[in-house]
Design a protein around this motif. Structure first.
Motif, PDB file in Angstrom:
ATOM      1  N   VAL A 177       0.828  -1.210   0.000  1.00 32.75           N
ATOM      2  CA  VAL A 177       0.000   0.000   0.000  1.00 32.75           C
ATOM      3  C   VAL A 177       0.864   1.262   0.000  1.00 32.75           C
ATOM      4  O   VAL A 177       0.525   2.271  -0.631  1.00 32.75           O
ATOM      5  N   PHE A 178       2.008   1.212   0.694  1.00 32.90           N
ATOM      6  CA  PHE A 178       2.842   2.399   0.864  1.00 32.90           C
ATOM      7  C   PHE A 178       3.976   2.478  -0.163  1.00 32.90           C
ATOM      8  O   PHE A 178       4.816   3.365  -0.082  1.00 32.90           O
ATOM      9  N   ARG A 179       3.980   1.566  -1.135  1.00 31.54           N
ATOM     10  CA  ARG A 179       5.009   1.581  -2.172  1.00 31.54           C
ATOM     11  C   ARG A 179       4.453   2.215  -3.447  1.00 31.54           C
ATOM     12  O   ARG A 179       3.288   2.081  -3.753  1.00 31.54           O
ATOM     13  N   LYS A 180       5.323   2.919  -4.175  1.00 32.00           N
ATOM     14  CA  LYS A 180       4.961   3.534  -5.455  1.00 32.00           C
ATOM     15  C   LYS A 180       3.666   4.340  -5.344  1.00 32.00           C
ATOM     16  O   LYS A 180       2.618   3.958  -5.877  1.00 32.00           O
ATOM     17  N   ASN A 235      -0.126   1.559  -9.049  1.00 24.56           N
ATOM     18  CA  ASN A 235      -0.121   0.669  -7.888  1.00 24.56           C
ATOM     19  C   ASN A 235      -1.545   0.634  -7.342  1.00 24.56           C
ATOM     20  O   ASN A 235      -1.974   1.542  -6.634  1.00 24.56           O
ATOM     21  N   SER A 236      -2.282  -0.405  -7.717  1.00 20.31           N
ATOM     22  CA  SER A 236      -3.714  -0.451  -7.393  1.00 20.31           C
ATOM     23  C   SER A 236      -3.970  -0.458  -5.890  1.00 20.31           C
ATOM     24  O   SER A 236      -4.968   0.116  -5.426  1.00 20.31           O
ATOM     25  N   LEU A 237      -3.102  -1.075  -5.116  1.00 17.18           N
ATOM     26  CA  LEU A 237      -3.291  -1.091  -3.663  1.00 17.18           C
ATOM     27  C   LEU A 237      -3.137   0.306  -3.078  1.00 17.18           C
ATOM     28  O   LEU A 237      -3.916   0.722  -2.216  1.00 17.18           O
ATOM     29  N   ASN A 238      -2.131   1.033  -3.538  1.00 14.45           N
ATOM     30  CA  ASN A 238      -1.962   2.405  -3.064  1.00 14.45           C
ATOM     31  C   ASN A 238      -3.137   3.269  -3.503  1.00 14.45           C
ATOM     32  O   ASN A 238      -3.659   4.081  -2.729  1.00 14.45           O
ATOM     33  N   TYR A 239      -3.589   3.084  -4.726  1.00 15.34           N
ATOM     34  CA  TYR A 239      -4.690   3.866  -5.292  1.00 15.34           C
ATOM     35  C   TYR A 239      -6.000   3.615  -4.560  1.00 15.34           C
ATOM     36  O   TYR A 239      -6.779   4.544  -4.322  1.00 15.34           O
ATOM     37  N   LEU A 240      -6.243   2.354  -4.167  1.00 12.33           N
ATOM     38  CA  LEU A 240      -7.531   1.980  -3.579  1.00 12.33           C
ATOM     39  C   LEU A 240      -7.539   2.009  -2.051  1.00 12.33           C
ATOM     40  O   LEU A 240      -8.527   2.416  -1.437  1.00 12.33           O
ATOM     41  N   VAL A 241      -6.471   1.545  -1.424  1.00  7.80           N
ATOM     42  CA  VAL A 241      -6.469   1.330   0.023  1.00  7.80           C
ATOM     43  C   VAL A 241      -5.910   2.528   0.794  1.00  7.80           C
ATOM     44  O   VAL A 241      -6.443   2.900   1.843  1.00  7.80           O
ATOM     45  N   PHE A 242      -4.855   3.152   0.278  1.00  6.54           N
ATOM     46  CA  PHE A 242      -4.219   4.261   1.004  1.00  6.54           C
ATOM     47  C   PHE A 242      -5.206   5.396   1.322  1.00  6.54           C
ATOM     48  O   PHE A 242      -5.219   5.901   2.455  1.00  6.54           O
ATOM     49  N   PRO A 243      -6.068   5.825   0.366  1.00  4.07           N
ATOM     50  CA  PRO A 243      -7.038   6.885   0.714  1.00  4.07           C
ATOM     51  C   PRO A 243      -7.985   6.480   1.837  1.00  4.07           C
ATOM     52  O   PRO A 243      -8.396   7.326   2.644  1.00  4.07           O
ATOM     53  N   LYS A 244      -8.318   5.200   1.916  1.00  2.00           N
ATOM     54  CA  LYS A 244      -9.218   4.725   2.977  1.00  2.00           C
ATOM     55  C   LYS A 244      -8.521   4.788   4.333  1.00  2.00           C
ATOM     56  O   LYS A 244      -9.139   5.132   5.341  1.00  2.00           O
ATOM     57  N   ILE A 245      -7.227   4.436   4.363  1.00  2.00           N
ATOM     58  CA  ILE A 245      -6.473   4.515   5.619  1.00  2.00           C
ATOM     59  C   ILE A 245      -6.402   5.965   6.096  1.00  2.00           C
ATOM     60  O   ILE A 245      -6.640   6.263   7.280  1.00  2.00           O
ATOM     61  N   ILE A 246      -6.081   6.879   5.187  1.00  2.00           N
ATOM     62  CA  ILE A 246      -5.978   8.297   5.562  1.00  2.00           C
ATOM     63  C   ILE A 246      -7.341   8.832   6.016  1.00  2.00           C
ATOM     64  O   ILE A 246      -7.441   9.549   7.014  1.00  2.00           O
ATOM     65  N   ALA A 247      -8.401   8.468   5.295  1.00  2.00           N
ATOM     66  CA  ALA A 247      -9.740   8.936   5.672  1.00  2.00           C
ATOM     67  C   ALA A 247     -10.122   8.460   7.065  1.00  2.00           C
ATOM     68  O   ALA A 247     -10.677   9.228   7.867  1.00  2.00           O
ATOM     69  N   LEU A 248      -9.802   7.210   7.377  1.00  2.00           N
ATOM     70  CA  LEU A 248     -10.195   6.656   8.675  1.00  2.00           C
ATOM     71  C   LEU A 248      -9.298   7.134   9.816  1.00  2.00           C
ATOM     72  O   LEU A 248      -9.571   6.836  10.976  1.00  2.00           O
ATOM     73  N   LEU A 249      -8.236   7.885   9.506  1.00  2.00           N
ATOM     74  CA  LEU A 249      -7.489   8.541  10.577  1.00  2.00           C
ATOM     75  C   LEU A 249      -8.331   9.642  11.223  1.00  2.00           C
ATOM     76  O   LEU A 249      -8.019  10.112  12.310  1.00  2.00           O
ATOM     77  N   PHE A 250      -9.408  10.059  10.541  1.00  2.00           N
ATOM     78  CA  PHE A 250     -10.351  11.029  11.116  1.00  2.00           C
ATOM     79  C   PHE A 250     -11.421  10.332  11.960  1.00  2.00           C
ATOM     80  O   PHE A 250     -12.303  11.001  12.502  1.00  2.00           O
ATOM     81  N   TYR A 251     -11.331   9.023  12.053  1.00  2.00           N
ATOM     82  CA  TYR A 251     -12.310   8.233  12.806  1.00  2.00           C
ATOM     83  C   TYR A 251     -12.430   8.653  14.275  1.00  2.00           C
ATOM     84  O   TYR A 251     -13.532   8.629  14.833  1.00  2.00           O
ATOM     85  N   PRO A 252     -11.333   9.063  14.953  1.00  2.00           N
ATOM     86  CA  PRO A 252     -11.478   9.535  16.344  1.00  2.00           C
ATOM     87  C   PRO A 252     -12.491  10.670  16.507  1.00  2.00           C
ATOM     88  O   PRO A 252     -13.116  10.791  17.561  1.00  2.00           O
ATOM     89  N   PHE A 253     -12.692  11.497  15.477  1.00  2.00           N
ATOM     90  CA  PHE A 253     -13.701  12.562  15.574  1.00  2.00           C
ATOM     91  C   PHE A 253     -15.107  11.965  15.640  1.00  2.00           C
ATOM     92  O   PHE A 253     -15.986  12.503  16.314  1.00  2.00           O
ATOM     93  N   VAL A 254     -15.314  10.844  14.950  1.00  2.00           N
ATOM     94  CA  VAL A 254     -16.602  10.146  15.019  1.00  2.00           C
ATOM     95  C   VAL A 254     -16.834   9.624  16.433  1.00  2.00           C
ATOM     96  O   VAL A 254     -17.930   9.746  16.990  1.00  2.00           O
TER      97      VAL A 254
END
Length: 249
Positions: A20-23, A129-148
């Motif tokens: 996910v964190f490569r390329k 890099n399909s994993l970076n394209y698909l999964v990385f944005p979800k990880i970053i978005a869910l870093l805002f989960y503590p606000f929920v």
């Protein structure tokens, strides 16, 4: 045989996280993807989280009040029990399991549909890099989960206050006194540490099941169910381990 399959899946999961964190994808493209995921995963979940938190907080307060049958037991314990229940377990853990059903299933089905319709193959053919394209944005978005979870804590305690006061079980002053009694600030820190770990689980395990699924439309549904089960299991296990590490003397 089952153990070997589990170990293989665990190994594949960690290799996926590494990939996910490569390329990385171009920043301009990634910015738009992250904003879309924040809208889908975080903002889109606020309504159900607010509704459940408010009424479960009220139920906790009512059940606590109904069990305080001894007149010698002070009424401020209703506020104390509501605060402890909401902050320590309900908001971080119970809401995360609900989110495993809502957000986790959405992630698995969306990525799984892209796998079935060969969109992921198209991304890889284009050199993305399909994993970076698909999964990385979800990880970053869910870093805002503590606000929920912060919203859930507030509304849970507010719901308890309204149920206790307007239900005639306690006075506002007694409930607020219970909220303030023996408050330990580290409990908030503990709750947010759990929330951060749960956010990583919510982002990666459903993505794993969606990305590596095989078959057609029927298998997308099965993958979503499997994803919910394993995400919930890992949240509960992580909750146990973190509670043992952070709260045990």
């Amino acid at each position: 045989m089952i153990l070997t399959r589990w170990l293989t899946q665990i190994g594949k999961y960690f290799l996926m996280v590494k990939e996910v964190f490569r390329k990385p994808t171009k920043a301009a493209v990634m910015r738009g993807l992250i904003l879309k995921e924040i809208d889908d995963l975080i903002i889109g979940s606020l309504g159900i989280v607010a509704f459940i938190s408010f009424f479960v907080g009220g139920v906790v307060a009512i059940q606590t009040a109904l069990n305080l049958t001894n007149p010698l037991i002070p009424k401020y314990l209703i506020g104390f029990a509501t605060r402890q229940s909401v902050i320590l377990e309900f908001a971080p853990t119970f809401i995360s399991i609900i989110m495993a059903g809502k957000v986790g299933s959405f992630i698995t089905s969306s990525i799984g549909t892209m796998r079935v319709t060969e969109q992921i193959d198209a991304l890889e053919v284009m050199g993305v890099n399909s994993l970076n394209y698909l999964v990385f944005p979800k990880i970053i978005a869910l870093l805002f989960y503590p606000f929920v979870i912060m919203l859930s804590m507030f509304l849970g305690i507010l719901g308890g206050w309204m149920a206790g006061v307007y239900g005639g079980f306690t006075s506002s002053a007694e409930f607020i006194s219970g909220i303030q009694t023996e408050f330990i600030p580290f409990h908030i820190t503990y709750a947010f540490i759990k929330t951060f770990v749960f956010a990583i689980i919510l982002a990666t395990i459903p993505s794993f099941h969606g990305f590596y699924m095989k078959g057609g439309a029927l298998e997308v549904g099965k993958a979503s169910t499997t994803s919910f089960v394993w995400t919930s299991v890992m949240i509960i296990l992580a909750n146990y381990v973190l509670t043992q590490l952070l709260l045990s003397k």
